[in-house]
Enzyme design. Structure first.
Site, PDB file in Angstrom:
ATOM      1  N   LYS A  27       0.846  -1.205   0.000  1.00 19.49           N
ATOM      2  CA  LYS A  27       0.000   0.000   0.000  1.00 19.49           C
ATOM      3  C   LYS A  27       0.873   1.243   0.000  1.00 19.49           C
ATOM      4  CE  LYS A  27      -1.822   1.633   3.991  1.00 19.49           C
ATOM      5  NZ  LYS A  27      -1.582   3.077   4.256  1.00 19.49           N
ATOM      6  N   ASN A  28       1.883   1.271   0.865  1.00 12.59           N
ATOM      7  CA  ASN A  28       2.645   2.511   1.062  1.00 12.59           C
ATOM      8  C   ASN A  28       3.701   2.761  -0.007  1.00 12.59           C
ATOM      9  OD1 ASN A  28       0.999   2.965   3.198  1.00 12.59           O
ATOM     10  ND2 ASN A  28       2.498   2.461   4.773  1.00 12.59           N
ATOM     11  N   ARG A  66      -5.987  10.796   3.925  1.00 11.09           N
ATOM     12  CA  ARG A  66      -5.077  11.892   4.205  1.00 11.09           C
ATOM     13  C   ARG A  66      -3.809  11.813   3.356  1.00 11.09           C
ATOM     14  NH1 ARG A  66      -1.103  11.599   6.698  1.00 11.09           N
ATOM     15  NH2 ARG A  66      -1.245  13.752   7.352  1.00 11.09           N
ATOM     16  N   CYS A 120      -5.783  11.738  12.228  1.00 17.00           N
ATOM     17  CA  CYS A 120      -6.513  10.480  12.460  1.00 17.00           C
ATOM     18  C   CYS A 120      -6.253  10.092  13.916  1.00 17.00           C
ATOM     19  CB  CYS A 120      -6.044   9.407  11.484  1.00 17.00           C
ATOM     20  SG  CYS A 120      -4.366   8.881  11.770  1.00 17.00           S
ATOM     21  N   ARG A 123      -1.161  14.379  12.650  1.00 17.48           N
ATOM     22  CA  ARG A 123      -0.676  14.263  11.272  1.00 17.48           C
ATOM     23  C   ARG A 123      -0.540  15.636  10.597  1.00 17.48           C
ATOM     24  NH1 ARG A 123      -1.797   8.818  10.037  1.00 17.48           N
ATOM     25  NH2 ARG A 123      -0.128   8.913   8.518  1.00 17.48           N
ATOM     26  N   PRO A 124       0.183  16.567  11.191  1.00 23.19           N
ATOM     27  CA  PRO A 124       0.333  17.897  10.578  1.00 23.19           C
ATOM     28  C   PRO A 124       1.048  17.830   9.234  1.00 23.19           C
ATOM     29  CG  PRO A 124       1.927  17.605  12.334  1.00 23.19           C
ATOM     30  CD  PRO A 124       1.024  16.402  12.382  1.00 23.19           C
ATOM     31  N   ILE A 125       0.923  18.895   8.438  1.00 23.99           N
ATOM     32  CA  ILE A 125       1.602  18.935   7.132  1.00 23.99           C
ATOM     33  C   ILE A 125       2.542  20.138   7.048  1.00 23.99           C
ATOM     34  CG2 ILE A 125      -0.257  17.695   5.929  1.00 23.99           C
ATOM     35  CD1 ILE A 125      -1.115  20.452   4.770  1.00 23.99           C
ATOM     36  N   LEU A 141       5.681  20.530   7.610  1.00 21.93           N
ATOM     37  CA  LEU A 141       6.974  20.320   6.934  1.00 21.93           C
ATOM     38  C   LEU A 141       6.803  20.131   5.427  1.00 21.93           C
ATOM     39  CD1 LEU A 141       8.744  17.990   9.526  1.00 21.93           C
ATOM     40  CD2 LEU A 141       8.938  20.482   9.266  1.00 21.93           C
ATOM     41  N   ASP A 190       4.302   0.695  12.159  1.00 17.01           N
ATOM     42  CA  ASP A 190       3.103  -0.002  11.668  1.00 17.01           C
ATOM     43  C   ASP A 190       3.015  -1.431  12.178  1.00 17.01           C
ATOM     44  OD1 ASP A 190       3.093   1.578   8.374  1.00 17.01           O
ATOM     45  OD2 ASP A 190       2.543   2.296  10.359  1.00 17.01           O
ATOM     46  N   ARG A 209      -8.723  -0.826   4.399  1.00 10.53           N
ATOM     47  CA  ARG A 209      -7.888   0.240   3.805  1.00 10.53           C
ATOM     48  C   ARG A 209      -6.534  -0.313   3.366  1.00 10.53           C
ATOM     49  NH1 ARG A 209      -6.427   4.815   7.320  1.00 10.53           N
ATOM     50  NH2 ARG A 209      -5.157   5.139   5.472  1.00 10.53           N
TER      51      ARG A 209
HETATM   52  C1  EPZ Z   1       3.779   7.126   6.440  1.00  6.27           C
HETATM   53  O1  EPZ Z   1       2.947   8.090   7.069  1.00  6.27           O
HETATM   54  C2  EPZ Z   1       2.922   5.872   6.282  1.00  6.27           C
HETATM   55  N1  EPZ Z   1       1.776   6.159   5.444  1.00  6.27           N
HETATM   56  C3  EPZ Z   1       2.452   5.394   7.661  1.00  6.27           C
HETATM   57  O2  EPZ Z   1       1.717   4.190   7.473  1.00  6.27           O
HETATM   58  C4  EPZ Z   1       3.681   5.104   8.515  1.00  6.27           C
HETATM   59  O3  EPZ Z   1       3.262   4.702   9.801  1.00  6.27           O
HETATM   60  C5  EPZ Z   1       4.546   6.356   8.606  1.00  6.27           C
HETATM   61  O4  EPZ Z   1       4.900   6.809   7.275  1.00  6.27           O
HETATM   62  C6  EPZ Z   1       5.832   6.111   9.386  1.00  6.27           C
HETATM   63  O5  EPZ Z   1       6.560   5.086   8.794  1.00  6.27           O
HETATM   64  C7  EPZ Z   1       1.907   6.099   4.097  1.00  6.27           C
HETATM   65  O6  EPZ Z   1       2.982   5.842   3.579  1.00  6.27           O
HETATM   66  C8  EPZ Z   1       0.671   6.364   3.279  1.00  6.27           C
HETATM   67  P1  EPZ Z   1       5.636  10.548   8.697  1.00  6.27           P
HETATM   68  P2  EPZ Z   1       3.422   9.661   7.134  1.00  6.27           P
HETATM   69  O7  EPZ Z   1       5.513  11.827   7.955  1.00  6.27           O
HETATM   70  O8  EPZ Z   1       4.188   9.975   5.916  1.00  6.27           O
HETATM   71  C9  EPZ Z   1       5.240  14.074  11.886  1.00  6.27           C
HETATM   72  C10 EPZ Z   1      -0.131   2.753   7.655  1.00  6.27           C
HETATM   73  O9  EPZ Z   1      -0.679   2.182   8.604  1.00  6.27           O
HETATM   74  N2  EPZ Z   1       5.076  15.082  10.820  1.00  6.27           N
HETATM   75  O10 EPZ Z   1       6.877   9.735   8.536  1.00  6.27           O
HETATM   76  O11 EPZ Z   1       2.247  10.473   7.464  1.00  6.27           O
HETATM   77  C11 EPZ Z   1       4.067  13.112  11.996  1.00  6.27           C
HETATM   78  O12 EPZ Z   1       3.006  13.696  12.741  1.00  6.27           O
HETATM   79  C12 EPZ Z   1       0.314   4.188   7.802  1.00  6.27           C
HETATM   80  O13 EPZ Z   1       0.104   2.221   6.543  1.00  6.27           O
HETATM   81  C13 EPZ Z   1       5.051  16.432  11.171  1.00  6.27           C
HETATM   82  O14 EPZ Z   1       5.148  16.784  12.344  1.00  6.27           O
HETATM   83  O15 EPZ Z   1       4.379   9.603   8.400  1.00  6.27           O
HETATM   84  C14 EPZ Z   1       4.679  11.931  12.708  1.00  6.27           C
HETATM   85  O16 EPZ Z   1       4.679  12.169  14.112  1.00  6.27           O
HETATM   86  C15 EPZ Z   1       0.031   4.745   9.200  1.00  6.27           C
HETATM   87  N3  EPZ Z   1       4.894  17.364  10.192  1.00  6.27           N
HETATM   88  C16 EPZ Z   1       6.137  11.932  12.194  1.00  6.27           C
HETATM   89  O17 EPZ Z   1       6.327  13.204  11.559  1.00  6.27           O
HETATM   90  C17 EPZ Z   1       4.783  17.021   8.868  1.00  6.27           C
HETATM   91  O18 EPZ Z   1       4.665  17.923   8.000  1.00  6.27           O
HETATM   92  C18 EPZ Z   1       6.450  10.864  11.170  1.00  6.27           C
HETATM   93  O19 EPZ Z   1       5.367  10.871  10.242  1.00  6.27           O
HETATM   94  C19 EPZ Z   1       4.801  15.639   8.528  1.00  6.27           C
HETATM   95  C20 EPZ Z   1       4.962  14.686   9.522  1.00  6.27           C
END
Ligand code: EPZ
Length: 415
Positions: free
Chosen positions: A22-23, A92, A116, A121-123, A125, A305, A396
């Protein structure tokens, strides 16, 4: 009903083929927007997150065809640059379309994708990185509009590793003017697959698999056919099920080379793993060994995960243990549901302390994807009948968890 019913307490025996990731599929589908032509993606899993991504691509004017796990995306008629809010709200990870759409059309408006249950899940960055690449972003209370005449390469120094930010930056950088450096870049196998897809389409990316990516912008990319790698998290989920129930299963296509931290932990917890050329053979746990402390982290550390499924393994091991969640701020939502099954788990901050207790069947509720799958794992292992509701969360990310687990000998049915 949106649930599964499980008659637990049986050893798992059998074999199943692990679906495409999926990812890896989601960012690769986003990457097709960078290519003015027809891309063919093989082994694309038939799951609702992919369905929503394909619906988003269609809403942007792309032609999308699906034949089983082969997906064909034709972006020649790409028109829209405003993402429909109903789709963004549902999934998202639509945020990862941002970089690719900006590279292709120069303008995107979208609502903020929600958080969620596992975290806000802020954006921030994502937006900060794109602003550094020459994108003007005007935000309002519900969303934002991003615009650029040309994306510019730059050095992106991130405060910490983010999978999604790394993906968006890659997608924005491959057609940008000049060179982009991303550090620390996420090293997940799904990012490596995205980079391989882009390289095959003509992108110039150095440092794949390292925590420093250097992308040299090119003028155009060409259409490709690409096979998505198997899903390491789905494989890890069925591994944890075999560890909990005992038994012997074969996971065809399981990407063992991308599961090292999970497999090492499984062996430490008593599983026996045999590596075949086309998958892994697992003998369930011997119930003696266990790993007392587990901490999640960025790849190649133990993946967040897999935290919920391995919490279930620990809870059923009959020994005490603890799990530290270092990636998301609220990823212990499964705990109250496991306690309904008799588990002895307490949470303090970002650490869960797992005691020794006997679990039993119960009616429990999934609240997110991996926690829902972990509840199914627990239900398989305990005596008695369990019902896991909110199955749509599990759908999902798991192609057909009922069929796959039946192939592994489980007594499970839709409810
Ligand atoms: C990806 O989510 C995966 N999703 C997640 O899988 C996975 O758990 C995660 O990476 C970590 O490996 C997909 O690939 C679709 P991050 P992502 O940005 O990209 C913070 C599943 O079950 N952050 O690495 O959203 C964030 O809040 C899902 O398949 C900011 O603060 O994860 C988190 O605490 C769940 N600001 C940390 O970074 C930002 O702008 C790491 O999140 C972006 C992220």
């Amino acid at each position: 009903m949106d649930a599964v019913r499980i008659y637990g307490g049986k050893c798992l025996e059998g074999q199943t083929t692990i679906q495409g990731s999926k990812n890896a599929s989601l960012p690769i589908l986003a990457a097709t927007l960078l290519i003015n032509g027809i891309c063919e993606i093989e082994n694309c899993p038939e799951i609702s997150d992919v369905y929503h991504m394909l619906r988003l691509l269609k809403s942007l004017g792309c032609e999308v065809e699906r034949k089983g796990t082969l997906v064909r995306v034709n972006t020649e008629k790409l028109s829209e640059c405003d993402m429909p809010s109903d789709s963004v709200g549902v999934m998202r990870s639509s945020i990862m379309l941002l970089g690719a759409l900006l590279a292709r059309t120069g303008r995107v408006c979208m609502e903020y994708p929600g958080g969620c249950v596992i975290g806000s899940r802020p954006i921030n960055l994502h937006l900060q990185s794109l602003r550094k690449m020459g994108v003007v972003i005007e935000e309002n209370e519900t969303g934002f509009c991003a615009e650029t005449s040309r994306l510019r390469g730059t050095v992106l120094k991130l405060p910490f590793v983010s999978v999604g930010v790394t993906e968006n930056a890659i997608l924005a950088a491959v057609l940008a003017e000049g060179e982009t450096v991303i550090k620390p870049a996420a090293r997940e196998p799904e990012i490596q697959a995205l980079c391989e897809f882009l390289q095959r389409a003509g992108a110039k990316i150095d440092g794949i698999g390292s925590n420093c990516l250097v992308i040299h912008g090119v003028n155009r990319l060409h259409a490709v056919r690409y096979r998505v790698p198997a899903d390491r998290i789905v494989a890890g989920t069925y591994l944890s099920a075999c560890m909990c129930t005992g038994g012997r299963i074969f996971l065809r296509d399981a990407p063992a080379h991308h599961m090292e931290s999970v497999l090492n932990c499984a062996v430490e917890m008593g599983a026996a793993i045999e590596y075949e050329t086309d998958g892994i053979l697992i003998n369930g746990r011997d119930h003696e060994a266990t790993c007392h402390m587990l901490a999640t982290g960025c790849y190649p550390a133990f993946p967040t995960d897999m935290q919920s499924p391995f919490m279930v393994v620990m809870a059923l091991s009959g020994q005490r243990g603890c799990i530290e969640e270092t990636v998301f701020e609220n990823r212990f939502r499964i705990v109250p549901e496991l306690c309904k099954m008799g588990a002895d788990i307490t949470v303090h901050g970002n650490t869960a302390y797992i005691g020794s207790s006997k679990l039993h069947g119960a009616i429990v509720q999934a609240e997110e994807l991996r926690g829902g799958a972990a509840l199914v794992v627990a239900a398989l292992a305990v005596e008695g009948t369990s019902i896991v509701t909110n199955r749509h969360y599990i759908d999902r990310g798991y192609e057909d968890i009922v069929l796959s687990l039946r192939q592994l000998g489980a007594s499970i049915e839709l409810a």
